[in-house]
Enzyme design. Structure first.
Site, PDB file in Angstrom:
ATOM      1  N   ASP A  13       0.801  -1.243   0.000  1.00 38.81           N
ATOM      2  CA  ASP A  13       0.000   0.000   0.000  1.00 38.81           C
ATOM      3  C   ASP A  13       0.827   1.283   0.000  1.00 38.81           C
ATOM      4  O   ASP A  13       0.326   2.334   0.400  1.00 38.81           O
ATOM      5  CB  ASP A  13      -0.951   0.039   1.217  1.00 38.81           C
ATOM      6  N   LYS A  38       2.296  -8.040 -13.449  1.00 38.53           N
ATOM      7  CA  LYS A  38       2.391  -8.313 -12.009  1.00 38.53           C
ATOM      8  C   LYS A  38       2.230  -9.811 -11.818  1.00 38.53           C
ATOM      9  O   LYS A  38       1.348 -10.438 -12.415  1.00 38.53           O
ATOM     10  CB  LYS A  38       1.312  -7.527 -11.265  1.00 38.53           C
ATOM     11  N   SER A  42      -3.454 -10.151  -4.374  1.00 36.72           N
ATOM     12  CA  SER A  42      -4.380 -10.742  -3.413  1.00 36.72           C
ATOM     13  C   SER A  42      -5.459  -9.743  -3.015  1.00 36.72           C
ATOM     14  O   SER A  42      -5.292  -8.543  -3.187  1.00 36.72           O
ATOM     15  CB  SER A  42      -3.626 -11.129  -2.133  1.00 36.72           C
ATOM     16  N   ASP A  55      -4.913  -3.974  -9.171  1.00 40.06           N
ATOM     17  CA  ASP A  55      -3.760  -3.199  -9.644  1.00 40.06           C
ATOM     18  C   ASP A  55      -3.704  -3.152 -11.169  1.00 40.06           C
ATOM     19  O   ASP A  55      -3.529  -2.086 -11.767  1.00 40.06           O
ATOM     20  CB  ASP A  55      -2.457  -3.845  -9.140  1.00 40.06           C
ATOM     21  N   GLU A 116       5.359  -4.868 -11.548  1.00 39.22           N
ATOM     22  CA  GLU A 116       5.079  -4.452 -10.170  1.00 39.22           C
ATOM     23  C   GLU A 116       5.290  -5.618  -9.213  1.00 39.22           C
ATOM     24  O   GLU A 116       4.835  -6.739  -9.479  1.00 39.22           O
ATOM     25  CB  GLU A 116       3.634  -3.937 -10.047  1.00 39.22           C
ATOM     26  N   GLY A 117       5.919  -5.358  -8.079  1.00 39.28           N
ATOM     27  CA  GLY A 117       6.086  -6.379  -7.044  1.00 39.28           C
ATOM     28  C   GLY A 117       4.803  -6.616  -6.269  1.00 39.28           C
ATOM     29  O   GLY A 117       3.762  -6.016  -6.545  1.00 39.28           O
TER      30      GLY A 117
HETATM   31  N1  LIG Z   1       0.388   9.862  -4.800  1.00 39.26           N
HETATM   32  C1  LIG Z   1      -0.820   9.378  -4.507  1.00 39.26           C
HETATM   33  N2  LIG Z   1      -1.900  10.184  -4.561  1.00 39.26           N
HETATM   34  C2  LIG Z   1      -3.139   9.729  -4.281  1.00 39.26           C
HETATM   35  N3  LIG Z   1      -3.418   8.460  -3.938  1.00 39.26           N
HETATM   36  C3  LIG Z   1      -2.383   7.607  -3.856  1.00 39.26           C
HETATM   37  C4  LIG Z   1      -1.044   8.012  -4.147  1.00 39.26           C
HETATM   38  N4  LIG Z   1      -0.238   6.946  -3.980  1.00 39.26           N
HETATM   39  C5  LIG Z   1      -1.030   5.919  -3.621  1.00 39.26           C
HETATM   40  N5  LIG Z   1      -2.307   6.308  -3.556  1.00 39.26           N
HETATM   41  C6  LIG Z   1      -3.467   5.464  -3.174  1.00 39.26           C
HETATM   42  O1  LIG Z   1      -3.100   4.704  -2.037  1.00 39.26           O
HETATM   43  C7  LIG Z   1      -3.567   3.370  -2.137  1.00 39.26           C
HETATM   44  C8  LIG Z   1      -2.391   2.408  -2.125  1.00 39.26           C
HETATM   45  O2  LIG Z   1      -1.572   2.649  -3.252  1.00 39.26           O
HETATM   46  P1  LIG Z   1      -1.173   1.485  -4.266  1.00 39.26           P
HETATM   47  O3  LIG Z   1      -2.342   0.614  -4.550  1.00 39.26           O
HETATM   48  O4  LIG Z   1      -0.505   2.123  -5.426  1.00 39.26           O
HETATM   49  O5  LIG Z   1      -0.122   0.693  -3.350  1.00 39.26           O
HETATM   50  P2  LIG Z   1       0.674  -0.629  -3.709  1.00 39.26           P
HETATM   51  O6  LIG Z   1       2.053  -0.466  -3.168  1.00 39.26           O
HETATM   52  O7  LIG Z   1       0.554  -0.908  -5.156  1.00 39.26           O
HETATM   53  O8  LIG Z   1      -0.114  -1.729  -2.851  1.00 39.26           O
HETATM   54  P3  LIG Z   1      -0.063  -3.333  -3.052  1.00 39.26           P
HETATM   55  O9  LIG Z   1       1.029  -3.803  -2.147  1.00 39.26           O
HETATM   56  O10 LIG Z   1      -1.422  -3.760  -2.601  1.00 39.26           O
HETATM   57  O11 LIG Z   1       0.189  -3.634  -4.497  1.00 39.26           O
HETATM   58  C9  LIG Z   1      -4.388   3.314  -3.424  1.00 39.26           C
HETATM   59  O12 LIG Z   1      -5.746   3.562  -3.113  1.00 39.26           O
HETATM   60  C10 LIG Z   1      -3.814   4.438  -4.256  1.00 39.26           C
HETATM   61  O13 LIG Z   1      -4.709   4.949  -5.204  1.00 39.26           O
HETATM   62 MG   LIG Z   2      -0.239  -2.559  -6.083  1.00 34.20          MG
END
Ligand SMILES: Nc1ncnc2c1ncn2[C@@H]1O[C@H](COP(=O)(O)OP(=O)(O)OP(=O)(O)O)[C@@H](O)[C@H]1O
Ligand SMILES: [Mg+2]
Length: 226
Positions: A13, A38, A42, A55, A116-117
């Protein structure tokens, strides 16, 4: 030959999907044939059309890929668990062969593939008689990495540990992208400086809340891919 990059993060997240979508969009907007992949995700109920929340769907939409979701992600689990645990109850454990096949298909189709990881950098995708960790995929696919990190409190620790972990596995770290960056925050400014000094890795971009574009020179972005 196609170029590729792995988007890691300091945790789940943190913004891998948000940032990866902007990276792919930037490449596409600049006229490059860019794709996304990816291995496993989950917490998505495929039976109830919730793929809309995943994603791959997000990146597909933001970057305008027009791709079938099945080509963007190899494994989808319903439970919001690490893939190794989700597959214990749901079945369908991650197979390295399938990952290799799907990733190679992406390489055949796209000149720049952003992978993406899942979660942070220590994430077991499978843990039974076979063990597959994120770093095994990074190494098998020969990927350089970029680390998405939060800009706020605690990020020096998380980012330096992530960099050191990757270095200990002989994996190349091309840069760090600070997410949710506020240029007026003294904390964020200092975190940026301290991470560069301690980890000796450049901050290649800062992403602000709700950014619609990745604020990086296209040539600098291209240099991250190998
Ligand atoms: N710069 C940003 N501005 C606005 N919202 C953001 C920003 N970065 C992340 N978010 C929001 O925060 C949440 C988590 O971000 P994201 O899904 O990109 O994380 P992730 O690292 O891909 O998570 P995962 O480990 O589940 O793949 C999402 O709802 C995303 O839209
Ligand atoms: Mg993600």
């Amino acid at each position: 030959m196609s170029k590729k990059l792995f988007v890691a993060a300091t945790g789940t997240d943190i913004g891998k999907t948000f940032v990866a979508a902007l990276m792919v969009k930037k490449l596409k907007d600049a006229g490059y044939n860019a794709g996304y992949y990816k291995a496993a995700l989950s917490g998505v109920d495929t039976s109830e059309n919730e793929t809309m929340l995943c994603d791959a769907y997000y990146v597909n939409k933001i970057a305008g890929l027009n791709e079938n979701i099945k080509n963007l992600v190899s494994y989808v689990y319903r439970k919001a668990f690490s893939p190794h645990l989700a597959s214990k109850s749901e079945g369908n454990p991650v197979e390295m062969n399938k990952l290799v096949q799907d990733f190679n298909n992406a390489l055949l189709k796209y000149d720049y593939v952003t992978m993406e990881g899942s979660g942070g950098i220590v994430c077991p995708l499978r843990y039974d008689h076979e063990k597959i960790f994120i770093e095994d995929i990074i190494k098998a696919f020969g990927l350089p990495t970029v680390i998405v990190a939060d800009s706020g409190l605690g990020t020096i620790n998380h980012t330096v540990l992530t960099v050191e972990y990757l270095k200990s596995k002989s994996i190349s770290v091309k840069g760090v992208i600070l997410n949710r960056y506020n240029e007026h925050s003294i904390l964020h400014q200092d975190n940026k400086k301290m991470i560069e000094e301690i980890a000796k890795i450049p901050i290649v971009a800062e992403v602000k809340d709700n950014d619609k574009q990745l604020n990086i020179n296209i040539n600098e972005l291209l240099k991250l891919y190998e």
